[in-house]
Design a protein around this motif. Structure first.
Motif, PDB file in Angstrom:
ATOM      1  N   ILE A 170      45.990  82.744 -44.525  1.00  0.00           N
ATOM      2  CA  ILE A 170      46.936  82.065 -43.658  1.00  0.00           C
ATOM      3  C   ILE A 170      48.314  81.657 -44.347  1.00  0.00           C
ATOM      4  O   ILE A 170      49.313  82.167 -43.749  1.00  0.00           O
ATOM      5  CB  ILE A 170      46.216  81.041 -42.759  1.00  0.00           C
ATOM      6  CG1 ILE A 170      45.027  81.454 -41.969  1.00  0.00           C
ATOM      7  CG2 ILE A 170      47.329  79.970 -42.258  1.00  0.00           C
ATOM      8  CD1 ILE A 170      44.264  80.305 -41.441  1.00  0.00           C
ATOM      9  N   MET A 171      48.196  81.129 -45.377  1.00  0.00           N
ATOM     10  CA  MET A 171      49.096  80.664 -46.274  1.00  0.00           C
ATOM     11  C   MET A 171      50.224  81.849 -46.519  1.00  0.00           C
ATOM     12  O   MET A 171      51.364  81.675 -46.312  1.00  0.00           O
ATOM     13  CB  MET A 171      49.092  79.895 -47.421  1.00  0.00           C
ATOM     14  CG  MET A 171      50.139  79.776 -48.390  1.00  0.00           C
ATOM     15  SD  MET A 171      51.225  78.486 -47.684  1.00  0.00           S
ATOM     16  CE  MET A 171      50.339  76.907 -47.877  1.00  0.00           C
ATOM     17  N   THR A 172      49.557  82.901 -46.965  1.00  0.00           N
ATOM     18  CA  THR A 172      50.316  84.178 -47.350  1.00  0.00           C
ATOM     19  C   THR A 172      51.037  84.724 -46.178  1.00  0.00           C
ATOM     20  O   THR A 172      52.382  85.004 -46.227  1.00  0.00           O
ATOM     21  CB  THR A 172      49.522  85.344 -48.079  1.00  0.00           C
ATOM     22  OG1 THR A 172      48.728  84.377 -48.908  1.00  0.00           O
ATOM     23  CG2 THR A 172      50.296  86.495 -48.407  1.00  0.00           C
ATOM     24  N   ALA A 173      50.453  85.081 -45.237  1.00  0.00           N
ATOM     25  CA  ALA A 173      50.853  85.320 -43.780  1.00  0.00           C
ATOM     26  C   ALA A 173      52.225  84.749 -43.296  1.00  0.00           C
ATOM     27  O   ALA A 173      52.900  84.994 -42.709  1.00  0.00           O
ATOM     28  CB  ALA A 173      49.656  85.478 -42.597  1.00  0.00           C
ATOM     29  N   TYR A 174      51.818  83.070 -43.421  1.00  0.00           N
ATOM     30  CA  TYR A 174      52.891  82.450 -42.945  1.00  0.00           C
ATOM     31  C   TYR A 174      54.011  82.575 -43.841  1.00  0.00           C
ATOM     32  O   TYR A 174      55.170  82.588 -43.279  1.00  0.00           O
ATOM     33  CB  TYR A 174      52.387  80.771 -43.160  1.00  0.00           C
ATOM     34  CG  TYR A 174      53.521  79.953 -43.004  1.00  0.00           C
ATOM     35  CD1 TYR A 174      53.975  79.534 -41.736  1.00  0.00           C
ATOM     36  CD2 TYR A 174      54.019  79.215 -44.072  1.00  0.00           C
ATOM     37  CE1 TYR A 174      55.142  78.619 -41.833  1.00  0.00           C
ATOM     38  CE2 TYR A 174      55.092  77.935 -44.160  1.00  0.00           C
ATOM     39  CZ  TYR A 174      55.543  77.891 -42.826  1.00  0.00           C
ATOM     40  OH  TYR A 174      56.452  77.031 -42.771  1.00  0.00           O
ATOM     41  N   SER A 175      53.954  82.584 -45.139  1.00  0.00           N
ATOM     42  CA  SER A 175      55.017  82.855 -46.099  1.00  0.00           C
ATOM     43  C   SER A 175      55.645  84.282 -45.823  1.00  0.00           C
ATOM     44  O   SER A 175      56.972  84.355 -45.999  1.00  0.00           O
ATOM     45  CB  SER A 175      54.535  82.743 -47.419  1.00  0.00           C
ATOM     46  OG  SER A 175      54.038  81.415 -47.584  1.00  0.00           O
ATOM     47  N   ASN A 176      55.090  84.914 -45.245  1.00  0.00           N
ATOM     48  CA  ASN A 176      55.844  86.391 -44.940  1.00  0.00           C
ATOM     49  C   ASN A 176      56.424  86.374 -43.498  1.00  0.00           C
ATOM     50  O   ASN A 176      57.311  87.482 -43.295  1.00  0.00           O
ATOM     51  CB  ASN A 176      54.813  87.241 -44.909  1.00  0.00           C
ATOM     52  CG  ASN A 176      54.064  87.916 -46.494  1.00  0.00           C
ATOM     53  OD1 ASN A 176      54.949  87.807 -47.397  1.00  0.00           O
ATOM     54  ND2 ASN A 176      52.846  88.380 -46.446  1.00  0.00           N
ATOM     55  N   VAL A 177      56.241  85.383 -42.663  1.00  0.00           N
ATOM     56  CA  VAL A 177      56.877  85.636 -41.465  1.00  0.00           C
ATOM     57  C   VAL A 177      57.944  84.441 -41.254  1.00  0.00           C
ATOM     58  O   VAL A 177      58.995  84.394 -40.425  1.00  0.00           O
ATOM     59  CB  VAL A 177      55.941  85.521 -40.305  1.00  0.00           C
ATOM     60  CG1 VAL A 177      55.039  86.586 -40.277  1.00  0.00           C
ATOM     61  CG2 VAL A 177      55.257  83.965 -40.330  1.00  0.00           C
ATOM     62  N   ILE A 178      58.021  83.487 -42.407  1.00  0.00           N
ATOM     63  CA  ILE A 178      59.395  82.665 -42.493  1.00  0.00           C
ATOM     64  C   ILE A 178      60.516  83.022 -42.216  1.00  0.00           C
ATOM     65  O   ILE A 178      61.113  84.185 -43.027  1.00  0.00           O
ATOM     66  CB  ILE A 178      59.262  81.475 -43.615  1.00  0.00           C
ATOM     67  CG1 ILE A 178      57.839  80.903 -43.758  1.00  0.00           C
ATOM     68  CG2 ILE A 178      60.075  80.583 -43.355  1.00  0.00           C
ATOM     69  CD1 ILE A 178      57.649  80.334 -45.231  1.00  0.00           C
ATOM     70  N   PHE A 179      61.575  82.738 -41.410  1.00  0.00           N
ATOM     71  CA  PHE A 179      62.989  83.214 -41.386  1.00  0.00           C
ATOM     72  C   PHE A 179      63.831  82.651 -42.143  1.00  0.00           C
ATOM     73  O   PHE A 179      63.828  81.380 -42.248  1.00  0.00           O
ATOM     74  CB  PHE A 179      63.221  83.022 -40.072  1.00  0.00           C
ATOM     75  CG  PHE A 179      64.818  83.632 -39.663  1.00  0.00           C
ATOM     76  CD1 PHE A 179      65.124  84.855 -39.923  1.00  0.00           C
ATOM     77  CD2 PHE A 179      65.650  82.939 -38.879  1.00  0.00           C
ATOM     78  CE1 PHE A 179      66.497  85.532 -39.763  1.00  0.00           C
ATOM     79  CE2 PHE A 179      67.013  83.460 -38.972  1.00  0.00           C
ATOM     80  CZ  PHE A 179      67.436  84.624 -39.220  1.00  0.00           C
TER      81      PHE A 179
END
Length: 603
Positions: A170-179
């Motif tokens: 979840i943390m990795t996915a979140y870090s990959n979608v931040i603008f």
């Protein structure tokens, strides 16, 4: 308005209340069955949504050719980091800044949600209380509208994400979608774009600098950092120090130190070719899996596609060099194919970056006499057995109200087939066209040219290149493939195959192949097209030496569009020259200038 908001809030709270009753269990009266069923549907909505659209990692698509590779981004500038390669210290930093309870909560913070609901009663306040999991749910599955319904959906999705994925995922996915502003998504792409280095090489000042941006990318512009930007950056460093994520020494080294980010331009070599490759790859995926365009782009990005192309760097570079030196005010498109339909060069005279208009594939213009070998001459030979010395009547004649003339209003008598082709005469060409099955010729043209309109283009004017929409250089080059491919037409293709690192099935594109003329017809046409270059309108091209040189010129009324299709045993090239807003080029047309360009590109 506030009463309506209150009613909506009470309705959702009531729904959640019934959902809570389900969790407790027990005997519930039949009068509540409908509400219970609704609550069940709501509580499973998040899980169904997440199962239907799992979290996906997106990457740049790799395009390969002999001697090199290119990378193109399809989902903004985004190239995700994997869970295994995501630095632990960066994970700790994001958690400290965004969600300190991340490892403990089930995906949502009920206290924060309550505050957000209350704050929503005031239109001037901003929603708060979102965990990292909720923010991920919002970015992937929802819009950013400020409603109670969206907040509840966010909660249900967060709950589903936590059930299906680990905290690290979840943390990795979140870090990959931040603008991160300027079309940059994900912290890895941000590190590469703004600091030209991988994540693991960032120092703490650079990390704090980047983590400043997502809070408000329009306010905290990494390319134009304000004082408030640096203040927030330093607050982040303080938070990291206080949480024990960074040492006091690191804090003292970086706190108060300003730094400058630079935008690392993503330069795509050969964009006129590569853009066409990507459009074709998207079309192939759409066709294979019955997807819309957005889903096809996602498929290529999430499955880490590598697209092998037919690009010839030598041909592309030489053609580009010549096309960029056209006289002022003149634009052009260039397409070159091998006899078996491999597209080895696509050049636009002006195109310098991806996304721009591409005259090699998107400019549809009147072909003039360049269409005659396809629509008139080859069908005439096929049906009548005509030879080079066959005589055609070139005398003026009207077909109803249509009274074609020759260039310079030249009046002709009997003309050999060879000279008709070589000098691009109109009146004997129409004499040949009226002697064949025109409907069959129209059908062949309809197969070859995407903009062919049977209602308006099935006419005598089309035999001289007067079409409704016209043809592109790419299409016209492909139309000549039968003359080098034993009478078989091939539509042309930039892609060899598409492979996927994810293990998805390889896609190998097929081309439209259609036998249209006999070998005897092709042999006669090759001789006729060779005459164009030896003594006809394209004689300038005879400077190129080889086993076979052939070609055909084409000019429209008022000299607004100029064409040359050049043939060797190795390739077919179609060149269009003109202006985007059509205007005459009489001097260049009289010199058969596209044949000159072809010659320079093939020296």
């Amino acid at each position: 308005m506030y009463e309506e908001r209150g009613e909506t809030m009470r309705a959702w709270i009531g729904t959640l209340f019934f959902a809570g009753l389900l969790a407790v269990g027990g005997t519930i009266s039949g009068a509540l069955k409908e509400e219970i069923e609704q609550a069940k549907q709501i509580m499973t909505w998040g899980e169904k949504t997440v199962n239907a659209t799992p979290l996906a990692s997106k990457h740049a698509v790799t395009l390969t050719y002999k001697g090199g590779t290119e990378r193109l981004y399809l989902n903004g500038r985004r190239d995700d980091v994997s869970v295994a390669r995501f630095p632990a210290h960066l994970r700790e930093a994001i958690m400290t800044i965004e969600d300190r309870k991340f490892n403990a909560h089930p995906g949502y913070d009920l206290g924060g949600i309550a505050r957000a609901f209350i704050n929503n009663a005031n239109e001037s306040s901003r929603q708060g209380g979102s965990t990292i999991t909720q923010q991920l749910a919002r970015n992937v599955y929802l819009t950013h509208e400020r409603t109670y319904e969206r907040k509840v959906k966010e909660l249900l999705l967060a709950r589903a994400l936590e059930k299906q994925y680990s905290k690290k995922e979840i943390m990795t996915a979140y870090s990959n979608v931040i603008f991160f502003g300027h079309n940059v998504y994900g912290i890895q792409a941000a590190a590469e774009t703004y600091f030209a280095r991988p994540l693991e090489d960032l120092n703490w000042n650079q990390i704090a600098f980047l983590l400043t941006v997502p809070n408000n990318p329009s306010l905290y512009d990494p390319l134009d950092p304000s004082e408030s930007f640096y203040e927030r950056k330093d607050r982040i460093l303080t938070q990291l120090r206080d949480a024990g994520v960074i040492s006091r020494q690191a804090y003292e080294t970086h706190h108060g130190v300003k730094l400058t980010a630079t935008y690392r331009q993503h330069v795509v070599r050969y964009p006129d070719y590569m853009d066409t490759v990507m459009k074709e790859a998207i079309r192939l995926v759409r066709s294979r899996y019955d997807l819309d365009e957005e889903a096809a782009r996602d498929y290529l990005a999430t499955n880490q596609a590598t697209i092998e192309t037919h690009l010839s760097v030598a041909r592309q570079q030489q053609a580009k060099q010549v096309m960029t030196k056209l006289p002022n005010g003149l634009n052009g498109g260039y397409a070159e194919l091998t006899p078996n339909g491999r597209i080895i060069a696509l050049v636009d005279s002006e195109m310098t970056q991806s996304g721009e208009f591409n005259r090699a594939t998107q400019a549809f213009r009147q072909p003039g006499s360049a269409i005659k070998p396809v629509l008139v001459f080859a069908p005439y030979i096929e049906e009548t057995g005509a030879k080079l010395d066959t005589i055609l009547d070139g005398r003026p004649v009207c077909y109803g109200t249509y009274c074609p003339t020759n260039s310079g209003n030249r009046i002709l008598g009997d003309v050999s087939f060879r000279d008709t082709v070589a000098y691009s005469y109109n009146t004997p060409a129409l004499a040949a066209f009226t002697a064949i099955d025109q409907e069959a010729a129209y059908t062949t043209a309809d197969m070859m040219f995407s903009q062919w309109d049977a209602k308006s283009d099935n006419s005598l004017a089309s035999a001289l290149g007067g079409l409704t929409q016209g043809v592109s250089p790419k299409e016209l080059a492909a139309a000549y493939t039968p003359f080098l491919n034993q009478g078989v037409y091939v539509s042309g293709q930039t892609i060899k195959q598409i492979r996927f690192e994810s293990g998805a099935a390889t896609i190998t594109p097929s081309m439209t192949k259609q036998a249209v003329w006999s070998k005897a017809t092709v042999a006669t046409m090759r001789e006729a097209l060779s005459a164009v270059t030896t003594y006809g309108t394209g004689r300038y091209a005879n400077q190129i030496k080889g086993p076979y040189i052939g070609g055909k010129t084409g000019t429209t009324n008022s000299h607004k569009d100029m064409w040359y299709v050049g043939l060797t045993d190795e390739s077919i090239t179609a060149i269009w020259l003109g202006a985007d807003t059509p205007r005459p080029f009489p001097e260049l047309a009289n010199r058969a200038y596209p044949a000159i360009v072809w010659t320079e590109a093939h020296r």
